[in-house]
Design a protein around this motif. Sequence first.
Motif, PDB file in Angstrom:
ATOM      1  N   GLU A  42    -112.536  35.650  35.448  1.00  0.00           N
ATOM      2  CA  GLU A  42    -111.189  35.173  35.738  1.00  0.00           C
ATOM      3  C   GLU A  42    -111.052  34.722  37.177  1.00  0.00           C
ATOM      4  OE1 GLU A  42    -106.707  37.089  35.962  1.00  0.00           O
ATOM      5  OE2 GLU A  42    -108.006  37.666  34.297  1.00  0.00           O
ATOM      6  N   SER A  43    -111.857  35.309  38.077  1.00  0.00           N
ATOM      7  CA  SER A  43    -111.656  35.048  39.508  1.00  0.00           C
ATOM      8  C   SER A  43    -112.957  35.143  40.268  1.00  0.00           C
ATOM      9  CB  SER A  43    -110.647  36.056  40.090  1.00  0.00           C
ATOM     10  OG  SER A  43    -111.078  37.387  39.851  1.00  0.00           O
ATOM     11  N   ILE A  44    -112.997  34.448  41.420  1.00  0.00           N
ATOM     12  CA  ILE A  44    -114.067  34.606  42.396  1.00  0.00           C
ATOM     13  C   ILE A  44    -113.455  35.102  43.698  1.00  0.00           C
ATOM     14  CG2 ILE A  44    -115.643  32.931  41.367  1.00  0.00           C
ATOM     15  CD1 ILE A  44    -114.680  30.879  43.438  1.00  0.00           C
ATOM     16  N   TRP A  45    -114.268  35.826  44.486  1.00  0.00           N
ATOM     17  CA  TRP A  45    -113.754  36.511  45.669  1.00  0.00           C
ATOM     18  C   TRP A  45    -114.699  36.354  46.843  1.00  0.00           C
ATOM     19  CZ3 TRP A  45    -109.010  38.976  45.496  1.00  0.00           C
ATOM     20  CH2 TRP A  45    -108.431  39.049  44.220  1.00  0.00           C
ATOM     21  N   VAL A  46    -114.121  36.406  48.044  1.00  0.00           N
ATOM     22  CA  VAL A  46    -114.884  36.447  49.284  1.00  0.00           C
ATOM     23  C   VAL A  46    -114.359  37.608  50.127  1.00  0.00           C
ATOM     24  CG1 VAL A  46    -115.392  33.985  49.275  1.00  0.00           C
ATOM     25  CG2 VAL A  46    -113.323  34.806  50.427  1.00  0.00           C
ATOM     26  N   TYR A  47    -115.152  37.987  51.110  1.00  0.00           N
ATOM     27  CA  TYR A  47    -114.752  39.022  52.064  1.00  0.00           C
ATOM     28  C   TYR A  47    -114.215  38.373  53.334  1.00  0.00           C
ATOM     29  CZ  TYR A  47    -117.687  42.220  49.268  1.00  0.00           C
ATOM     30  OH  TYR A  47    -118.234  42.975  48.262  1.00  0.00           O
ATOM     31  N   ASP A  48    -113.245  39.011  53.978  1.00  0.00           N
ATOM     32  CA  ASP A  48    -112.712  38.490  55.230  1.00  0.00           C
ATOM     33  C   ASP A  48    -113.331  39.261  56.389  1.00  0.00           C
ATOM     34  OD1 ASP A  48    -111.219  37.023  57.043  1.00  0.00           O
ATOM     35  OD2 ASP A  48    -109.524  38.405  56.972  1.00  0.00           O
ATOM     36  N   THR A  86    -108.152  40.065  52.980  1.00  0.00           N
ATOM     37  CA  THR A  86    -107.773  39.492  54.267  1.00  0.00           C
ATOM     38  C   THR A  86    -107.281  40.596  55.194  1.00  0.00           C
ATOM     39  OG1 THR A  86    -107.164  37.391  53.254  1.00  0.00           O
ATOM     40  CG2 THR A  86    -106.193  37.883  55.394  1.00  0.00           C
ATOM     41  N   CYS A  87    -107.767  40.583  56.433  1.00  0.00           N
ATOM     42  CA  CYS A  87    -107.282  41.529  57.448  1.00  0.00           C
ATOM     43  C   CYS A  87    -106.007  40.958  58.069  1.00  0.00           C
ATOM     44  CB  CYS A  87    -108.334  41.754  58.513  1.00  0.00           C
ATOM     45  SG  CYS A  87    -107.776  42.817  59.856  1.00  0.00           S
ATOM     46  N   MET A  88    -104.917  41.709  57.939  1.00  0.00           N
ATOM     47  CA  MET A  88    -103.623  41.207  58.390  1.00  0.00           C
ATOM     48  C   MET A  88    -103.641  40.809  59.859  1.00  0.00           C
ATOM     49  SD  MET A  88    -100.504  40.669  57.237  1.00  0.00           S
ATOM     50  CE  MET A  88    -100.815  39.121  58.065  1.00  0.00           C
ATOM     51  N   SER A  89    -104.302  41.579  60.695  1.00  0.00           N
ATOM     52  CA  SER A  89    -104.211  41.356  62.137  1.00  0.00           C
ATOM     53  C   SER A  89    -105.114  40.241  62.648  1.00  0.00           C
ATOM     54  CB  SER A  89    -104.538  42.646  62.893  1.00  0.00           C
ATOM     55  OG  SER A  89    -103.565  43.634  62.634  1.00  0.00           O
ATOM     56  N   TYR A  90    -105.958  39.677  61.801  1.00  0.00           N
ATOM     57  CA  TYR A  90    -106.845  38.616  62.264  1.00  0.00           C
ATOM     58  C   TYR A  90    -106.127  37.275  62.402  1.00  0.00           C
ATOM     59  CZ  TYR A  90    -111.033  41.515  61.577  1.00  0.00           C
ATOM     60  OH  TYR A  90    -111.993  42.498  61.652  1.00  0.00           O
ATOM     61  N   ARG A  91    -104.955  37.135  61.765  1.00  0.00           N
ATOM     62  CA  ARG A  91    -104.215  35.883  61.837  1.00  0.00           C
ATOM     63  C   ARG A  91    -102.720  36.201  61.889  1.00  0.00           C
ATOM     64  NH1 ARG A  91    -107.957  36.275  58.222  1.00  0.00           N
ATOM     65  NH2 ARG A  91    -109.761  34.873  58.195  1.00  0.00           N
ATOM     66  N   ASN A  92    -101.972  35.432  62.623  1.00  0.00           N
ATOM     67  CA  ASN A  92    -100.528  35.584  62.594  1.00  0.00           C
ATOM     68  C   ASN A  92    -100.049  35.418  61.147  1.00  0.00           C
ATOM     69  OD1 ASN A  92     -97.804  34.043  62.487  1.00  0.00           O
ATOM     70  ND2 ASN A  92     -97.779  35.114  64.457  1.00  0.00           N
ATOM     71  N   PRO A  93     -99.207  36.325  60.644  1.00  0.00           N
ATOM     72  CA  PRO A  93     -98.844  36.267  59.221  1.00  0.00           C
ATOM     73  C   PRO A  93     -98.081  35.014  58.821  1.00  0.00           C
ATOM     74  CG  PRO A  93     -97.541  37.918  60.373  1.00  0.00           C
ATOM     75  CD  PRO A  93     -98.633  37.507  61.307  1.00  0.00           C
ATOM     76  N   ALA A  94     -97.291  34.446  59.729  1.00  0.00           N
ATOM     77  CA  ALA A  94     -96.603  33.203  59.397  1.00  0.00           C
ATOM     78  C   ALA A  94     -97.618  32.069  59.246  1.00  0.00           C
ATOM     79  CB  ALA A  94     -95.576  32.867  60.470  1.00  0.00           C
ATOM     80  N   TYR A  95     -98.573  32.029  60.148  1.00  0.00           N
ATOM     81  CA  TYR A  95     -99.649  31.036  60.033  1.00  0.00           C
ATOM     82  C   TYR A  95    -100.443  31.258  58.749  1.00  0.00           C
ATOM     83  CZ  TYR A  95    -104.219  28.932  60.862  1.00  0.00           C
ATOM     84  OH  TYR A  95    -105.379  28.216  60.730  1.00  0.00           O
ATOM     85  N   LEU A  96    -100.765  32.517  58.453  1.00  0.00           N
ATOM     86  CA  LEU A  96    -101.522  32.822  57.240  1.00  0.00           C
ATOM     87  C   LEU A  96    -100.751  32.408  55.992  1.00  0.00           C
ATOM     88  CD1 LEU A  96    -103.958  34.098  55.850  1.00  0.00           C
ATOM     89  CD2 LEU A  96    -102.827  36.327  56.075  1.00  0.00           C
TER      90      LEU A  96
END
Length: 332
Positions: A42-48, A86-96
């Motif tokens: 059903e899905s494919i995944w990657v690690y952040d 996805t690690c929340m702190s690696y990118r500004n959440p609005a940008y993400l």
Amino acid sequence: MRFGMFVPQGWRHDLVGIEPAEHWAVMHGIAAHADREDSPWESIWVYDHFHTVPTPSLTEATHEAWSLVNAYAASTSRVRIGQMCTCMSYRNPAYLAKVAATADLVSGGRVEMGIGGGWYEHEWRAYGYGFPPVRERLGRLREGVEIMRQAWTTGTATLDGEYYQVDGAIFQPQPLQPGGIPFWIAGGGEQVTLRIAAKYASYTNFFGSPEEFTHKSEVLRGHCEKLGRDFSSITRSANFNTVIGSDAADVERRLAALEARVAPYLGPDVTARFIADYRGPNSLVGTPAEIVAKLSSLRERGLEYVITYQPELAYDRSGLELFEQEVVPQLR
């Protein structure tokens, strides 16, 4: 039971020995295999992540997660696409939120948002993020998810938080998926993470022993009851290190091949710990019958979605095909 699979991206030393110029062809070939109309995936995944595990390597690749999400969005047509997580702190959440919405449009509405607080201290510090305490990392997760939820349901977001501030940020176009991109809240922290999941998640992702899975499921149920959320509306998932063989000898052969492949990069002590992870509770190692039995037991405890990580995919797809042919049909 539903099934997703990780595509190798180098993070777990799963592209070693392959020239970087060939990495995309290898990764895309595996994604295309999963994307077939008759595929059980059903899905494919990657690690952040940015640095390899279990030890950071100065020479081995770790491809960036959201770049891959957009590449798969454009180069596949059926399979859903996620990051765990996805690690929340690696990118500004609005940008993400903006990045994810664009990926959702490119994919035709197939993106999943796996999100968590983050843990890999070495890459945090190396990339200049510091390494804040757990309380702050989870606080950022909570505020970031709220910003993304607003962005995808209203087209704008405003939050004067402890960690993030946005003031009328506009998010157009919206994701294609009604209600926004589904949240997969990753982690089993009982006081904070599972409470965030009870409020926002369409899916959770946690595991441990079968008994621990049951316990955390009940904690999640308790948070749902306090929030007035239907517990059954949240799909519980788990990730598994997976090595499958036609018989016991084949399983051992595959483990030995994995050990031989990573040993030159990890050294003997780290390699031993690396291989030991394939004997732990977060593993599906064995024959098809053994794996079916383990997953059947977990399904009785409420596990509904399995995401496999098979370390040999860049080199050998026979285990993947065996899983497709002899495990999935018994459980779907």
